[in-house]
Design a protein around this motif. Structure first.
Motif, PDB file in Angstrom:
ATOM      1  N   PRO A   1      -3.796  -8.876 -13.563  1.00 21.29           N
ATOM      2  CA  PRO A   1      -4.773  -8.611 -12.501  1.00 21.29           C
ATOM      3  C   PRO A   1      -5.849  -9.673 -12.422  1.00 21.29           C
ATOM      4  O   PRO A   1      -6.238 -10.271 -13.429  1.00 21.29           O
ATOM      5  CB  PRO A   1      -5.369  -7.256 -12.910  1.00 21.29           C
ATOM      6  CG  PRO A   1      -5.215  -7.214 -14.390  1.00 21.29           C
ATOM      7  CD  PRO A   1      -3.940  -7.945 -14.699  1.00 21.29           C
ATOM      8  N   GLY A   2      -6.325  -9.893 -11.217  1.00 19.75           N
ATOM      9  CA  GLY A   2      -7.416 -10.826 -10.990  1.00 19.75           C
ATOM     10  C   GLY A   2      -8.409 -10.241 -10.006  1.00 19.75           C
ATOM     11  O   GLY A   2      -8.156  -9.200  -9.388  1.00 19.75           O
ATOM     12  N   PRO A   3      -9.549 -10.876  -9.820  1.00 21.22           N
ATOM     13  CA  PRO A   3     -10.574 -10.365  -8.903  1.00 21.22           C
ATOM     14  C   PRO A   3     -10.101 -10.262  -7.449  1.00 21.22           C
ATOM     15  O   PRO A   3     -10.619  -9.476  -6.687  1.00 21.22           O
ATOM     16  CB  PRO A   3     -11.706 -11.383  -9.033  1.00 21.22           C
ATOM     17  CG  PRO A   3     -11.517 -12.003 -10.375  1.00 21.22           C
ATOM     18  CD  PRO A   3     -10.033 -12.057 -10.567  1.00 21.22           C
ATOM     19  N   ILE A   4      -9.094 -11.078  -7.065  1.00 18.71           N
ATOM     20  CA  ILE A   4      -8.568 -11.065  -5.699  1.00 18.71           C
ATOM     21  C   ILE A   4      -7.057 -10.848  -5.755  1.00 18.71           C
ATOM     22  O   ILE A   4      -6.356 -11.499  -6.534  1.00 18.71           O
ATOM     23  CB  ILE A   4      -8.839 -12.386  -4.958  1.00 18.71           C
ATOM     24  CG1 ILE A   4     -10.337 -12.726  -4.968  1.00 18.71           C
ATOM     25  CG2 ILE A   4      -8.320 -12.320  -3.519  1.00 18.71           C
ATOM     26  CD1 ILE A   4     -11.198 -11.743  -4.211  1.00 18.71           C
ATOM     27  N   THR A   5      -6.561  -9.927  -4.919  1.00 21.53           N
ATOM     28  CA  THR A   5      -5.122  -9.724  -4.774  1.00 21.53           C
ATOM     29  C   THR A   5      -4.742 -10.059  -3.343  1.00 21.53           C
ATOM     30  O   THR A   5      -5.226  -9.430  -2.405  1.00 21.53           O
ATOM     31  CB  THR A   5      -4.719  -8.275  -5.102  1.00 21.53           C
ATOM     32  OG1 THR A   5      -5.106  -7.969  -6.453  1.00 21.53           O
ATOM     33  CG2 THR A   5      -3.215  -8.087  -4.953  1.00 21.53           C
ATOM     34  N   VAL A   6      -3.884 -11.054  -3.180  1.00 17.54           N
ATOM     35  CA  VAL A   6      -3.499 -11.519  -1.851  1.00 17.54           C
ATOM     36  C   VAL A   6      -2.197 -10.843  -1.428  1.00 17.54           C
ATOM     37  O   VAL A   6      -1.216 -10.833  -2.189  1.00 17.54           O
ATOM     38  CB  VAL A   6      -3.319 -13.052  -1.815  1.00 17.54           C
ATOM     39  CG1 VAL A   6      -2.875 -13.504  -0.422  1.00 17.54           C
ATOM     40  CG2 VAL A   6      -4.621 -13.741  -2.213  1.00 17.54           C
ATOM     41  N   VAL A   7      -2.198 -10.290  -0.217  1.00 21.58           N
ATOM     42  CA  VAL A   7      -1.019  -9.638   0.346  1.00 21.58           C
ATOM     43  C   VAL A   7      -0.702 -10.304   1.681  1.00 21.58           C
ATOM     44  O   VAL A   7      -1.591 -10.491   2.514  1.00 21.58           O
ATOM     45  CB  VAL A   7      -1.254  -8.124   0.553  1.00 21.58           C
ATOM     46  CG1 VAL A   7      -0.006  -7.467   1.134  1.00 21.58           C
ATOM     47  CG2 VAL A   7      -1.651  -7.461  -0.760  1.00 21.58           C
ATOM     48  N   ALA A   8       0.565 -10.663   1.880  1.00 22.93           N
ATOM     49  CA  ALA A   8       0.992 -11.296   3.130  1.00 22.93           C
ATOM     50  C   ALA A   8       1.771 -10.304   3.974  1.00 22.93           C
ATOM     51  O   ALA A   8       2.616  -9.564   3.470  1.00 22.93           O
ATOM     52  CB  ALA A   8       1.849 -12.523   2.838  1.00 22.93           C
ATOM     53  N   THR A   9       1.479 -10.295   5.268  1.00 21.90           N
ATOM     54  CA  THR A   9       2.144  -9.369   6.181  1.00 21.90           C
ATOM     55  C   THR A   9       2.410 -10.072   7.507  1.00 21.90           C
ATOM     56  O   THR A   9       2.390 -11.299   7.589  1.00 21.90           O
ATOM     57  CB  THR A   9       1.280  -8.094   6.366  1.00 21.90           C
ATOM     58  OG1 THR A   9       2.021  -7.114   7.087  1.00 21.90           O
ATOM     59  CG2 THR A   9      -0.012  -8.396   7.091  1.00 21.90           C
ATOM     60  N   GLY A  10       2.677  -9.309   8.553  1.00 22.14           N
ATOM     61  CA  GLY A  10       2.961  -9.907   9.862  1.00 22.14           C
ATOM     62  C   GLY A  10       4.315 -10.578   9.877  1.00 22.14           C
ATOM     63  O   GLY A  10       5.329  -9.963   9.542  1.00 22.14           O
ATOM     64  N   ASN A  11       4.340 -11.860  10.212  1.00 23.25           N
ATOM     65  CA  ASN A  11       5.598 -12.604  10.299  1.00 23.25           C
ATOM     66  C   ASN A  11       6.051 -13.183   8.965  1.00 23.25           C
ATOM     67  O   ASN A  11       7.016 -13.962   8.928  1.00 23.25           O
ATOM     68  CB  ASN A  11       5.457 -13.745  11.320  1.00 23.25           C
ATOM     69  CG  ASN A  11       5.360 -13.237  12.746  1.00 23.25           C
ATOM     70  OD1 ASN A  11       5.871 -12.162  13.072  1.00 23.25           O
ATOM     71  ND2 ASN A  11       4.689 -13.987  13.612  1.00 23.25           N
ATOM     72  N   THR A  12       5.388 -12.827   7.900  1.00 24.13           N
ATOM     73  CA  THR A  12       5.784 -13.339   6.587  1.00 24.13           C
ATOM     74  C   THR A  12       7.174 -12.832   6.208  1.00 24.13           C
ATOM     75  O   THR A  12       7.400 -11.626   6.139  1.00 24.13           O
ATOM     76  CB  THR A  12       4.788 -12.890   5.504  1.00 24.13           C
ATOM     77  OG1 THR A  12       3.483 -13.357   5.832  1.00 24.13           O
ATOM     78  CG2 THR A  12       5.195 -13.415   4.140  1.00 24.13           C
ATOM     79  N   PRO A  13       8.115 -13.721   5.928  1.00 20.11           N
ATOM     80  CA  PRO A  13       9.432 -13.272   5.476  1.00 20.11           C
ATOM     81  C   PRO A  13       9.341 -12.769   4.031  1.00 20.11           C
ATOM     82  O   PRO A  13       8.655 -13.369   3.202  1.00 20.11           O
ATOM     83  CB  PRO A  13      10.294 -14.538   5.557  1.00 20.11           C
ATOM     84  CG  PRO A  13       9.496 -15.532   6.337  1.00 20.11           C
ATOM     85  CD  PRO A  13       8.068 -15.175   6.130  1.00 20.11           C
ATOM     86  N   PHE A  14      10.049 -11.700   3.743  1.00 25.09           N
ATOM     87  CA  PHE A  14      10.069 -11.175   2.378  1.00 25.09           C
ATOM     88  C   PHE A  14      10.603 -12.233   1.413  1.00 25.09           C
ATOM     89  O   PHE A  14      10.157 -12.337   0.270  1.00 25.09           O
ATOM     90  CB  PHE A  14      10.924  -9.908   2.326  1.00 25.09           C
ATOM     91  CG  PHE A  14      10.913  -9.207   0.994  1.00 25.09           C
ATOM     92  CD1 PHE A  14       9.730  -8.975   0.310  1.00 25.09           C
ATOM     93  CD2 PHE A  14      12.100  -8.763   0.430  1.00 25.09           C
ATOM     94  CE1 PHE A  14       9.718  -8.321  -0.920  1.00 25.09           C
ATOM     95  CE2 PHE A  14      12.106  -8.104  -0.789  1.00 25.09           C
ATOM     96  CZ  PHE A  14      10.919  -7.882  -1.475  1.00 25.09           C
TER      97      PHE A  14
END
Length: 345
Positions: free
Chosen positions: A209-222
């Motif tokens: 874990p870190g202070p920021i967790t980045v999540v990608a969505t929208g047109n992001t391919p899995f």
């Protein structure tokens, strides 16, 4: 003809005196609420004024950066549209913010809801990456930020909220342009946060874990998530919540999990439907529970977007039901209303 002051009865004088006292109390409370409690609120209060600090300005140390702010599991929907992006959400205690990004020919990542709203002064770097680096550098001024974390339960770094230093802020990046070409640029744009070990990542065996967790969505391919280094995957996917239960669950049983995803999201009207007469049917509640459990079983945070915003009574009812059913993150537009919810109930 108005009565003279001397003709006022004792009862009238008492009423006038009571009204005056009530007004004084009201304005005292109102004015006190306008006094910034911390550096986050000071930046918001002075935003746009001549000579005011910029959003990326580093507050003086020692700092009361988040004094009095209690983090709550709410996601600032379309955060970039707010008066002061990021800071308004942090002042409300939101532990999630959202940025829609559009890749430009020169490689910049503009932030905005539509193409017509884009500006070269509003980028992922200027609105989110740089301010987060400044805030977290301040919070960790006396800590060694060059030694990687090794524990799978706690971070060696201080998070944004002093009241809950281990709480990670989720930065949801909604890719609006081609995912294949935009995702690598998004990943590179996070390098300043990455170099300071501010990002949550999967190291090949467990989640760090870190202070920021980045999540990608929208047109992001899995598939883009798996293109990241196996020992340092620091961008996670927004899994389809409606595919984690029911007939599709078996096919996706092991596809989405906490090693590659963080949120599991879906449109509320599409997945659950509008409450009939302001009340959920037993079938709707059962569906909601199965979807939330499907996310929880995979170590993900369930999130519904496009929940009813009006009337306020319906909005609050939906919020209360979602929270009581264990939703991982509440998607909100009204930050003030969300910050006033009884999250401990």
């Amino acid at each position: 003809m108005l009565p003279s002051p001397t003709s006022l009865s004792a009862r009238d004088a008492y009423i006038a005196h009571s009204l005056l006292i009530s007004l004084l109390i009201y304005y005292t409370i109102h004015l006190r609420s306008l006094i910034p409690r911390n550096d986050i609120e000071r930046i918001i209060a002075s935003w746009g004024q001549p000579g005011s600090a910029s959003q990326n300005a580093k507050p003086p140390y020692p700092s009361n950066l988040t004094l009095g702010i209690e983090p709550i599991p709410c996601h600032s929907h379309n955060d970039y549209t707010r008066h002061v992006p990021l800071y308004d959400a942090l002042a409300a205690g939101c532990t999630g913010v959202e940025a829609d990004v559009w890749l430009q020919p020169n490689g910049d990542l503009f932030v905005g809801h539509t193409k017509n709203s884009l500006s070269q002064t509003r980028t992922l770097q200027s609105l989110y990456v740089d301010p987060l680096v400044a805030i977290l550098s301040l919070e960790n001024a006396f800590k060694n930020t060059t030694t990687p974390a090794t524990s799978n339960t706690t971070s060696h770094l201080q998070g944004i909220f002093d009241a809950a230093p281990q709480t990670s802020l989720t930065l949801l990046i909604d890719v609006k342009t081609s995912g294949a070409s935009t995702f690598p640029v998004v990943h590179s744009a996070l390098e300043t946060l990455r170099s300071k070990d501010f990002l949550t990542y999967y190291n090949g065996s467990h989640l760090v874990p870190g202070p920021i967790t980045v999540v990608a969505t929208g047109n992001t391919p899995f598939s883009s998530i798996f293109a990241l280094p196996d020992d340092h995957r620091d961008v996670f996917f927004d899994a389809p919540l409606d595919q984690l239960s029911g007939e599709e669950a078996s096919a996706n049983g092991t596809l989405y999990n906490s090693t590659n995803s963080y949120y599991a999201s879906v449109s509320f009207p599409k997945a659950i439907g509008k409450p009939n007469g302001g009340m959920f049917s037993p079938a709707q509640v059962d569906l909601m529970r199965r979807q939330i459990k499907g996310a929880q079983d995979r170590g993900l945070k369930a999130r519904y977007w496009d929940t009813p915003a009006w009337p306020v009574g319906l909005r609050d009812h939906v919020w209360n039901v979602l929270v009581s059913e264990g939703v991982g993150m509440l998607n909100v537009d009204d930050l003030k209303a969300a910050s006033q919810q009884n999250w401990g109930s």
